[in-house]
Write an enzyme that holds these catalytic residues in place. Sequence first.
Site, PDB file in Angstrom:
ATOM      1  N   GLU A  24       4.122  -6.544   1.930  1.00 17.96           N
ATOM      2  CA  GLU A  24       3.599  -6.543   0.581  1.00 17.96           C
ATOM      3  C   GLU A  24       3.399  -5.282  -0.873  1.00 17.96           C
ATOM      4  O   GLU A  24       2.483  -5.609  -1.248  1.00 17.96           O
ATOM      5  CB  GLU A  24       2.511  -7.363   0.471  1.00 17.96           C
ATOM      6  CG  GLU A  24       1.953  -8.891   0.963  1.00 17.96           C
ATOM      7  CD  GLU A  24       0.475  -8.729   1.024  1.00 17.96           C
ATOM      8  OE1 GLU A  24       0.912 -10.650   0.811  1.00 17.96           O
ATOM      9  OE2 GLU A  24      -0.133  -8.499   0.974  1.00 17.96           O
ATOM     10  N   GLY A  32       0.699  -0.803   0.144  1.00 12.31           N
ATOM     11  CA  GLY A  32       0.020  -0.121   0.584  1.00 12.31           C
ATOM     12  C   GLY A  32       0.817   1.364  -0.242  1.00 12.31           C
ATOM     13  O   GLY A  32       0.244   2.340   0.089  1.00 12.31           O
ATOM     14  N   TYR A  71     -10.698   5.825 -12.455  1.00 13.03           N
ATOM     15  CA  TYR A  71     -10.956   6.516 -10.731  1.00 13.03           C
ATOM     16  C   TYR A  71      -9.596   7.799 -11.090  1.00 13.03           C
ATOM     17  O   TYR A  71      -9.394   8.278  -9.767  1.00 13.03           O
ATOM     18  CB  TYR A  71      -9.885   5.848  -9.747  1.00 13.03           C
ATOM     19  CG  TYR A  71      -9.810   5.127 -10.045  1.00 13.03           C
ATOM     20  CD1 TYR A  71      -9.694   3.389  -9.721  1.00 13.03           C
ATOM     21  CD2 TYR A  71      -8.322   4.987  -9.805  1.00 13.03           C
ATOM     22  CE1 TYR A  71      -9.283   2.307  -9.707  1.00 13.03           C
ATOM     23  CE2 TYR A  71      -7.122   3.688  -9.759  1.00 13.03           C
ATOM     24  CZ  TYR A  71      -7.889   2.411  -9.891  1.00 13.03           C
ATOM     25  OH  TYR A  71      -6.982   1.408  -9.715  1.00 13.03           O
ATOM     26  N   ARG A 115       2.413  -1.375  -6.336  1.00 19.16           N
ATOM     27  CA  ARG A 115       3.008  -0.226  -6.859  1.00 19.16           C
ATOM     28  C   ARG A 115       4.176   0.843  -6.242  1.00 19.16           C
ATOM     29  O   ARG A 115       5.089   1.105  -7.824  1.00 19.16           O
ATOM     30  CB  ARG A 115       1.983   1.084  -5.960  1.00 19.16           C
ATOM     31  CG  ARG A 115       1.485   2.353  -7.390  1.00 19.16           C
ATOM     32  CD  ARG A 115       0.524   3.271  -6.272  1.00 19.16           C
ATOM     33  NE  ARG A 115      -0.671   3.285  -5.485  1.00 19.16           N
ATOM     34  CZ  ARG A 115      -1.925   2.522  -6.748  1.00 19.16           C
ATOM     35  NH1 ARG A 115      -1.668   3.397  -7.401  1.00 19.16           N
ATOM     36  NH2 ARG A 115      -2.463   2.261  -6.042  1.00 19.16           N
ATOM     37  N   ARG A 152      -6.931   3.474 -15.372  1.00 23.05           N
ATOM     38  CA  ARG A 152      -6.734   4.453 -14.128  1.00 23.05           C
ATOM     39  C   ARG A 152      -7.328   5.898 -14.365  1.00 23.05           C
ATOM     40  O   ARG A 152      -7.564   6.069 -13.129  1.00 23.05           O
ATOM     41  CB  ARG A 152      -5.758   4.115 -13.985  1.00 23.05           C
ATOM     42  CG  ARG A 152      -4.798   2.514 -13.139  1.00 23.05           C
ATOM     43  CD  ARG A 152      -3.458   3.391 -12.339  1.00 23.05           C
ATOM     44  NE  ARG A 152      -3.587   3.637 -10.727  1.00 23.05           N
ATOM     45  CZ  ARG A 152      -3.685   5.137 -10.345  1.00 23.05           C
ATOM     46  NH1 ARG A 152      -2.158   6.068 -11.286  1.00 23.05           N
ATOM     47  NH2 ARG A 152      -3.824   5.527  -9.201  1.00 23.05           N
ATOM     48  N   TYR A 206      -0.364  -1.504 -11.885  1.00 23.35           N
ATOM     49  CA  TYR A 206      -1.734  -1.287 -12.800  1.00 23.35           C
ATOM     50  C   TYR A 206      -2.045  -0.072 -14.039  1.00 23.35           C
ATOM     51  O   TYR A 206      -2.715  -0.100 -14.082  1.00 23.35           O
ATOM     52  CB  TYR A 206      -2.552  -0.528 -11.582  1.00 23.35           C
ATOM     53  CG  TYR A 206      -2.426  -1.294 -10.138  1.00 23.35           C
ATOM     54  CD1 TYR A 206      -2.748  -2.482  -9.509  1.00 23.35           C
ATOM     55  CD2 TYR A 206      -1.390  -0.715  -8.923  1.00 23.35           C
ATOM     56  CE1 TYR A 206      -2.333  -2.835  -8.944  1.00 23.35           C
ATOM     57  CE2 TYR A 206      -1.673  -0.958  -7.691  1.00 23.35           C
ATOM     58  CZ  TYR A 206      -1.270  -2.463  -7.585  1.00 23.35           C
ATOM     59  OH  TYR A 206      -1.417  -3.569  -6.921  1.00 23.35           O
ATOM     60  N   CYS A 234     -12.779   4.745 -27.759  1.00 19.09           N
ATOM     61  CA  CYS A 234     -14.746   5.029 -28.469  1.00 19.09           C
ATOM     62  C   CYS A 234     -14.697   5.068 -27.456  1.00 19.09           C
ATOM     63  O   CYS A 234     -16.462   4.447 -27.019  1.00 19.09           O
ATOM     64  CB  CYS A 234     -14.865   4.195 -29.378  1.00 19.09           C
ATOM     65  SG  CYS A 234     -14.189   4.242 -31.422  1.00 19.09           S
ATOM     66  N   GLU A 235     -14.533   5.923 -26.356  1.00 19.47           N
ATOM     67  CA  GLU A 235     -15.653   6.688 -24.860  1.00 19.47           C
ATOM     68  C   GLU A 235     -14.886   8.270 -24.835  1.00 19.47           C
ATOM     69  O   GLU A 235     -13.733   8.657 -24.847  1.00 19.47           O
ATOM     70  CB  GLU A 235     -14.914   6.054 -23.641  1.00 19.47           C
ATOM     71  CG  GLU A 235     -15.160   4.259 -23.805  1.00 19.47           C
ATOM     72  CD  GLU A 235     -16.918   3.837 -22.946  1.00 19.47           C
ATOM     73  OE1 GLU A 235     -17.204   4.792 -22.399  1.00 19.47           O
ATOM     74  OE2 GLU A 235     -17.398   3.272 -24.008  1.00 19.47           O
TER      75      GLU A 235
HETATM   76  C1  LIG Z   1      -3.682  -4.914  -3.596  1.00 18.70           C
HETATM   77  C2  LIG Z   1      -2.261  -5.226  -2.532  1.00 18.70           C
HETATM   78  C3  LIG Z   1      -1.385  -5.001  -2.125  1.00 18.70           C
HETATM   79  C4  LIG Z   1      -0.441  -4.483  -2.564  1.00 18.70           C
HETATM   80  O1  LIG Z   1      -0.382  -3.117  -2.485  1.00 18.70           O
HETATM   81  P1  LIG Z   1      -0.043  -1.873  -3.069  1.00 18.70           P
HETATM   82  O2  LIG Z   1      -0.533  -0.565  -3.148  1.00 18.70           O
HETATM   83  O3  LIG Z   1       0.186  -2.080  -4.856  1.00 18.70           O
HETATM   84  O4  LIG Z   1       1.673  -1.583  -2.671  1.00 18.70           O
HETATM   85  C5  LIG Z   1      -0.789  -6.218  -1.347  1.00 18.70           C
HETATM   86  N1  LIG Z   1      -1.522  -7.114  -0.686  1.00 18.70           N
HETATM   87  C6  LIG Z   1      -2.231  -7.377  -0.913  1.00 18.70           C
HETATM   88  C7  LIG Z   1      -3.564  -8.425  -0.040  1.00 18.70           C
HETATM   89  C8  LIG Z   1      -2.942  -7.088  -1.570  1.00 18.70           C
HETATM   90  O5  LIG Z   1      -4.796  -6.905  -2.101  1.00 18.70           O
END
Ligand SMILES: *Cc1c(COP(=O)(O)O)cnc(C)c1O
Length: 447
Positions: free
Chosen positions: A299, A257, A343, A302, A339, A399, A370-371
């Site tokens: 994890e 995240g 959003y 991004r 993206r 993404y 075509c949007e």
């Molecule tokens: C999407 C996701 C991530 C990666 O999130 P980022 O914002 O790309 O770092 C890590 N763990 C889980 C469980 C996710 O669903």
Amino acid sequence: MSTNQFTKPATAKVEDNILTIGGCKTTDLAKQYKTPLYVIDEESIRSVCREYQSAFKKYNNKNPNKKLFRPLYASKALCVGALAKIISSEGFGFDTVSMGEIYTLYKAGIDMKTVLFNGNNKTPEELELALKADIGRYSVDNFYEIELLSELTKKYNKKVDVLLRITPGIECHTHDYIKTGQIDSKFGFDLHQVDEAVEKILKNYEYMHIKGIHAHIGSQIFEDKCYYDEIEILVEEISRINKKFGLKLDEMNMGGGLGVKYVKTDKPPAIEEIGNGIISKLEECIEKYGIEPPVIYIEPGRSIISTAGTTLYTIGSMKQVLNGTKYVSVDGGMADNPRPSMYQAAYEADIVTKMNDEKAEKVTIAGRFCESGDILIKDIMLPKIESGDILCVYNTGAYNYSMASNYNSVEKPAMVLVNNSQSDMIINRETLDDLISKQVIPDRLKG
Ligand SMILES: *Cc1c(COP(=O)(O)O)cnc(C)c1O
């Protein structure tokens, strides 16, 4: 500064007014590989991976016998064999969410023990494949999955290590931060379901070994405080489960995240700062709740791959609305980068041959699909544009390709890896025959 705090790839330079990435002139890349083209800067990936490793290095020292810090790359951000090789060589494992991602890593020769399988509705076929591949961890998400996994592990006589995915009651996206006892989420066990889930897993102790817990609190996060609140909940939960069930859970997955800088106003924290904050908070909680220093997984998706990616487009038609917007159209758009239309995501861009020119014109970059909503960037200041100019959009590593479609039956772009003035194709451009390769015309309609 951390790589996630740059708007451009780490190696981006201007030579003779032309943008180079990884020592390669973007004009040459566009000529050789055509556009649209995803360009991935190897150096950006490696430097951000090293920043994570170095930020958490001192946590590893707490128990030199066990690798306590285990970063996993969230494959869903961009899952490509060549890039997996690079990320793996930097000491990362992989978070996966499908058979396709596991297969991509398997075929790239990635060590399957470093793979974690995550997701709220893993199919029996996917779980079977994961069992056959002997992946390292399953993040068990719900009661149905516990049943499925216990059946399948028995059937194939495989022992698996699992983490329990929980919903910690925190959700955090950029500046939007919610903390309540109950979050309405499709992912994971709510806190009041945790004990029942642990009991069910313990019943299958011969095949399923619970190692710890897992949570993920959001994406494009700028607020470090979210992580500290998450740590408190996870450590408290581990300590509580261990006491109640007489267990020794010692693994904690904090999810991904961390945010990146898409536009100048974005202010993601530096990786080192987040690392230091996480370690101090962990130390505090380990003491407070009386547990051994757990293995921690993070994890990031991004923040590993976004900044490394730049998309090159060729500018075609232009349209000046009377007393209004000037539309500049490129040869890609929402199919290669959904993206903005999905959003309202914002991006920075440049004309690659006019890097030092005055930004004198306000334009809107329109896609070719075509949007009416296929707008890549609204109201951006750029130098005077001519048809045939090459536009680059920064921060398209995450993404973009992984969410790309064939809308309007347009071939997906190629992807090249650049490093030390060398470029290598890592995904070939789709062909017209690729587009129709799965179509079938029944005999009765032929002739
Ligand atoms: C999407 C996701 C991530 C990666 O999130 P980022 O914002 O790309 O770092 C890590 N763990 C889980 C469980 C996710 O669903």
